[in-house]
Scaffold this active site. Structure first.
Site, PDB file in Angstrom:
ATOM      1  N   ASN A  11       0.841  -1.205   0.000  1.00  0.00           N
ATOM      2  CA  ASN A  11       0.000   0.000   0.000  1.00  0.00           C
ATOM      3  C   ASN A  11       0.872   1.249   0.000  1.00  0.00           C
ATOM      4  OD1 ASN A  11       0.599  -0.909   2.677  1.00  0.00           O
ATOM      5  ND2 ASN A  11      -0.956   0.431   3.536  1.00  0.00           N
ATOM      6  N   CYS A  28      -4.236   0.569  -2.399  1.00  0.00           N
ATOM      7  CA  CYS A  28      -4.031  -0.658  -1.617  1.00  0.00           C
ATOM      8  C   CYS A  28      -2.966  -1.549  -2.257  1.00  0.00           C
ATOM      9  CB  CYS A  28      -5.325  -1.457  -1.543  1.00  0.00           C
ATOM     10  SG  CYS A  28      -6.658  -0.654  -0.666  1.00  0.00           S
ATOM     11  N   GLU A  71      -3.094  -4.710  -2.826  1.00  0.00           N
ATOM     12  CA  GLU A  71      -3.633  -5.670  -3.800  1.00  0.00           C
ATOM     13  C   GLU A  71      -3.729  -5.037  -5.179  1.00  0.00           C
ATOM     14  OE1 GLU A  71      -4.806  -4.863  -0.850  1.00  0.00           O
ATOM     15  OE2 GLU A  71      -5.927  -6.478   0.096  1.00  0.00           O
ATOM     16  N   CYS A  91     -10.153  -5.182   0.649  1.00  0.00           N
ATOM     17  CA  CYS A  91     -11.291  -4.246   0.713  1.00  0.00           C
ATOM     18  C   CYS A  91     -12.177  -4.414  -0.523  1.00  0.00           C
ATOM     19  CB  CYS A  91     -10.787  -2.813   0.833  1.00  0.00           C
ATOM     20  SG  CYS A  91     -10.193  -2.117  -0.719  1.00  0.00           S
ATOM     21  N   CYS A 144     -10.714  -3.359  -3.958  1.00  0.00           N
ATOM     22  CA  CYS A 144      -9.762  -4.339  -4.503  1.00  0.00           C
ATOM     23  C   CYS A 144     -10.486  -5.577  -5.016  1.00  0.00           C
ATOM     24  CB  CYS A 144      -8.732  -4.711  -3.436  1.00  0.00           C
ATOM     25  SG  CYS A 144      -7.611  -3.343  -3.089  1.00  0.00           S
TER      26      CYS A 144
HETATM   27  N1  THU Z   1      -5.252  -1.325   2.566  1.00  0.00           N
HETATM   28  C1  THU Z   1      -4.731  -2.214   1.668  1.00  0.00           C
HETATM   29  O1  THU Z   1      -3.579  -2.079   1.248  1.00  0.00           O
HETATM   30  N2  THU Z   1      -5.503  -3.238   1.251  1.00  0.00           N
HETATM   31  C2  THU Z   1      -6.810  -3.442   1.629  1.00  0.00           C
HETATM   32  O2  THU Z   1      -7.449  -4.352   1.136  1.00  0.00           O
HETATM   33  C3  THU Z   1      -7.397  -2.578   2.638  1.00  0.00           C
HETATM   34  C4  THU Z   1      -6.599  -1.424   3.086  1.00  0.00           C
HETATM   35  C5  THU Z   1      -4.430  -0.209   3.015  1.00  0.00           C
HETATM   36  C6  THU Z   1      -4.904   1.143   2.582  1.00  0.00           C
HETATM   37  C7  THU Z   1      -4.348   2.036   3.658  1.00  0.00           C
HETATM   38  O3  THU Z   1      -3.033   2.398   3.295  1.00  0.00           O
HETATM   39  C8  THU Z   1      -4.280   1.151   4.884  1.00  0.00           C
HETATM   40  O4  THU Z   1      -4.407  -0.189   4.419  1.00  0.00           O
HETATM   41  C9  THU Z   1      -5.353   1.428   5.910  1.00  0.00           C
HETATM   42  O5  THU Z   1      -6.614   1.415   5.343  1.00  0.00           O
END
Ligand code: THU
Length: 137
Positions: A52, A63, A65, A94, A97
Site C-alpha cells: 500500500n 491498496c 492488492e 477491501c 480491490c
Molecule cells: N489497505 C490495503 O492495502 N488493502 C486493503 O485491502 C485494505 C486497506 C491499506 C490502505 C491504507 O493504506 C491502509 O491499508 C489502511 O486502510
C-alpha cells in the site's frame, strides 16, 4: 455463471506467502501505520508484488492488492491463479480491490497471512468474498 474453484499447490502457496510478506516491508503507510503486502501469481508462474502507498490527500491512497494486480496487468498478464495478502490480523481485501480483481478473475484462491500469528495463513475463495460480482460480458 459456473465458477470453478481452484486451489494452490504447496510450493506455489509458500512462494506467494513469502512474496507478500516481503512486499509488506515496502509499504508507505505514513498516515495509518497499517502496512499491507500482496503478491499475485500469474498463470505462467510469475509473481507480482505490491504494497500500500498512502498520500497526504488520503483518497489517493492505493491498496497493496491493486498495486500488485495493476503491476501484473501492465506487464501483460491477464490470468491469475492465486493471491496472498499479508497484514496484521490476516484481513481480507477491501471492496474496491475485490472489484478490481473481478475484472480479471471469477475465481481465485486468496491466502490471508496474519503476520501477528507467526505468519499463519488461511485460504478463502474470491467468489466467497464477492459473490455475484459486477462484470461486463
Ligand atoms: N489497505 C490495503 O492495502 N488493502 C486493503 O485491502 C485494505 C486497506 C491499506 C490502505 C491504507 O493504506 C491502509 O491499508 C489502511 O486502510
Amino acid at each position: 455463471m459456473t465458477v470453478t474453484v481452484t486451489s494452490l499447490g504447496e510450493a506455489e502457496r509458500a512462494r506467494l506467502i513469502d512474496a507478500a510478506i516481503r512486499a509488506r516491508a515496502s509499504a508507505y503507510a505514513k498516515y495509518s501505520q497499517f502496512t499491507v503486502g500482496a503478491a499475485i501469481l500469474a498463470d505462467d508462474g510469475t509473481i507480482y508484488s505490491g504494497a500500500n502507498v498512502e498520500n497526504a490527500s488520503y483518497g489517493l491512497t492505493i491498496c497493496a492488492e491493486r498495486v500488485a494486480v495493476h503491476t501484473a496487468v501492465a506487464a501483460g498478464q491477464r490470468k491469475f491463479v492465486g493471491l496472498a495478502v499479508a497484514t496484521s490480523g490476516g484481513l481480507t481485501p477491501c471492496g474496491a480491490c475485490r472489484q478490481v480483481l473481478a475484472e480479471f478473475c471469477v475465481e481465485l484462491p486468496i491466502v490471508l497471512v496474519d503476520v501477528d500469528q507467526h505468519n499463519s495463513a488461511r485460504e478463502v475463495q474470491f467468489s466467497a468474498l464477492l459473490p455475484e460480482c459486477f462484470r461486463l460480458a
